[in-house]
Design an enzyme around this catalytic site. Structure first.
Site, PDB file in Angstrom:
ATOM      1  N   CYS A 252       8.729  -5.177  -3.123  1.00 16.03           N
ATOM      2  CA  CYS A 252      10.181  -4.674  -2.224  1.00 16.03           C
ATOM      3  C   CYS A 252      11.328  -4.482  -3.251  1.00 16.03           C
ATOM      4  O   CYS A 252      11.148  -5.748  -4.156  1.00 16.03           O
ATOM      5  CB  CYS A 252      10.492  -6.320  -1.326  1.00 16.03           C
ATOM      6  SG  CYS A 252      12.039  -6.424  -0.049  1.00 16.03           S
TER       7      CYS A 252
ATOM      8  N   PRO B  14       1.790  -3.908   5.202  1.00 18.21           N
ATOM      9  CA  PRO B  14       2.838  -4.491   4.810  1.00 18.21           C
ATOM     10  C   PRO B  14       4.425  -3.958   5.644  1.00 18.21           C
ATOM     11  O   PRO B  14       4.393  -3.127   4.310  1.00 18.21           O
ATOM     12  CB  PRO B  14       2.974  -5.835   4.420  1.00 18.21           C
ATOM     13  CG  PRO B  14       2.464  -5.100   2.613  1.00 18.21           C
ATOM     14  CD  PRO B  14       1.849  -3.907   3.250  1.00 18.21           C
TER      15      PRO B  14
ATOM     16  N   ASN C  35      -1.216   3.464  -2.357  1.00 22.13           N
ATOM     17  CA  ASN C  35      -0.894   3.764  -1.313  1.00 22.13           C
ATOM     18  C   ASN C  35       0.485   4.665  -1.264  1.00 22.13           C
ATOM     19  O   ASN C  35       0.898   4.665  -2.522  1.00 22.13           O
ATOM     20  CB  ASN C  35      -0.210   2.198  -1.220  1.00 22.13           C
ATOM     21  CG  ASN C  35       1.422   1.891   0.225  1.00 22.13           C
ATOM     22  OD1 ASN C  35       2.182   1.237  -0.591  1.00 22.13           O
ATOM     23  ND2 ASN C  35       0.800   2.143   0.734  1.00 22.13           N
ATOM     24  N   GLY C  36       1.583   5.230  -0.588  1.00 18.81           N
ATOM     25  CA  GLY C  36       2.375   5.918  -0.764  1.00 18.81           C
ATOM     26  C   GLY C  36       1.932   8.185   0.316  1.00 18.81           C
ATOM     27  O   GLY C  36       1.076   7.768  -0.694  1.00 18.81           O
TER      28      GLY C  36
ATOM     29  N   GLY D 176       1.368   3.309   5.329  1.00 19.58           N
ATOM     30  CA  GLY D 176       2.338   2.823   6.269  1.00 19.58           C
ATOM     31  C   GLY D 176       2.825   3.579   7.298  1.00 19.58           C
ATOM     32  O   GLY D 176       2.818   3.534   8.551  1.00 19.58           O
ATOM     33  N   ARG D 177       4.009   4.150   6.837  1.00 17.02           N
ATOM     34  CA  ARG D 177       4.872   5.116   7.437  1.00 17.02           C
ATOM     35  C   ARG D 177       4.549   6.632   8.494  1.00 17.02           C
ATOM     36  O   ARG D 177       5.203   6.113   9.810  1.00 17.02           O
ATOM     37  CB  ARG D 177       5.998   5.879   7.237  1.00 17.02           C
ATOM     38  CG  ARG D 177       6.995   4.855   6.587  1.00 17.02           C
ATOM     39  CD  ARG D 177       8.066   5.382   5.375  1.00 17.02           C
ATOM     40  NE  ARG D 177       6.761   5.571   4.105  1.00 17.02           N
ATOM     41  CZ  ARG D 177       7.627   6.447   3.199  1.00 17.02           C
ATOM     42  NH1 ARG D 177       8.116   7.178   2.988  1.00 17.02           N
ATOM     43  NH2 ARG D 177       6.821   6.928   1.844  1.00 17.02           N
TER      44      ARG D 177
END
Ligand SMILES: Cc1cc2nc3c(=O)[nH]c(=O)nc-3n(C[C@H](O)[C@H](O)[C@H](O)COP(=O)(O)O)c2cc1C
Length: 330
Positions: A102, A17, A202-203, A226-227
């Site tokens: 977040c 997300p 994730n990461g 993600g990125r």
């Protein structure tokens, strides 16, 4: 096989997300590039309950994107549960995800996002109340902890599991790290060893090979990207291909990249109108250009673009120039 509640995903690759990015325009592209699950950008529980127009628009899901996870955030039980109920009844999302990662002060000050990571009991209470109130599977996306002295990843994930959560996604950074340093995958691996619900790691996954290595080394059920997918949905496609057949698909050409960039823009225009879409596409176009040669001038000019046609002319003008240069060399 990655299964979340009763939803079976066709592979282990999940689009993370990302606020300001994961709207239906980009999510559909990620889905077309093969993502097993796409996650929507976070939506405020209060925004949903106050029927804020912008928040409700963010709940729109195109059938073609499914399976899809809609993420909500909030710090109070009553409003979080009520927002989850709204998502459950009024959207065609498959999964309701709660944001516990977040790091921005505006969110953590309201006891939302990463603030939860300090209190496994609160996590249990909030997730249990949400699970009780809805039909759709409930998942949680969390960071490993608040800071290096408060890393409760295992306890927090166990609280999610006890509360009836269907899966947990773990970003291997603390809240204090924001996006600095590196993701600690050893802690993600510890979480995996200590819960029986699916764990999505994730990461910092930036290549298909890294995704495979993380899946194998840490035993996670899925990888969330993600990125590395910003302006680069090929990262998803190439990762899925690599996991399926061990082959690394070629990188896209400049023209292929700009074709998808403009498809993204056209979908964003449908969603938000040309003015807003053009402004938003400036950052995306810069991401699509990443990794291509001689982008200095075109990158600067993107920021002056105010129309779809202007953007298209600029990007394909750049492509033609690059193609001519390649032809001259070969
Ligand atoms: C622009 C941007 C927006 C993000 N928005 C959200 C969000 O709405 N909800 C969330 O849980 N994480 C959000 N994240 C965090 C990502 O989902 C992910 O955990 C993080 O980027 C680490 O993964 P990566 O190294 O693959 O990028 C965001 C990250 C970025 C870069």
């Amino acid at each position: 096989m990655l299964k979340i509640g009763d939803i079976t995903l066709k592979n282990q690759v999940v689009l993370a997300p990302m606020a300001g990015v994961c709207n239906p325009a980009f999510r559909l592209i990620a889905k077309e590039f093969g993502a097993g699950l796409v996650c929507a950008e976070m939506v405020s529980d209060k925004g949903i309950l106050h029927e804020n127009e912008r928040s409700l628009k963010m709940l729109y899901v195109d059938e073609r994107e499914k399976p899809l996870s809609l993420q909500i955030f909030g710090g109070e039980r009553e409003s979080l549960v009520a927002a989850a109920k709204y998502v459950d009844k009024h959207t065609n999302a498959d999964i309701i995800d709660i944001n516990m990662g977040c790091p921005v002060p505006k969110i953590t000050k309201c006891d939302a996002g990463a603030k939860w990571l300090l209190d496994p009991d609160k996590i249990y209470e909030m997730v249990a109340a949400t699970v009780d109130a809805v039909q759709k599977p409930v998942t949680v996306k969390m960071r490993i902890g608040w800071d290096e002295d408060h890393i409760f990843a295992v306890k927090n994930a166990q609280a999610v599991e006890r509360a009836g959560g269907a899966a947990v996604a773990v970003h291997g950074r603390t809240r204090v790290q924001m996006y600095e340093g590196t993701a600690d995958w050893d802690i993600i691996g510890e979480v995996k060893k200590n819960v029986s619900i699916p764990v999505i790691g994730n990461g910092d996954i930036s290549t298909p090979q890294e995704a495979k290595e993380r899946l194998e080394k840490y035993g996670v059920d899925g990888v969330m990207i993600g990125r590395a997918a910003l302006g680069n949905p090929w990262m998803l496609y190439r990762t899925i291909q690599y996991l399926e057949n061990g082959e690394i698909a070629p990188e896209p050409t400049a023209r292929e990249k700009m074709n998808i960039c403009m498809l993204h823009m056209d979908r964003l225009i449908e969603l938000k109108g040309e003015d807003v879409a053009t402004r938003e596409m400036r950052k995306h176009a810069a991401w699509y250009l990443k990794g291509l040669p001689k982008t200095g001038t075109v990158r600067n000019e993107i920021n002056q673009m105010t129309t779809r046609d202007g953007m298209s002319k600029l990007l394909f003008g750049y492509v033609e120039q690059i193609e001519e240069e390649i032809q001259k060399i070969s």
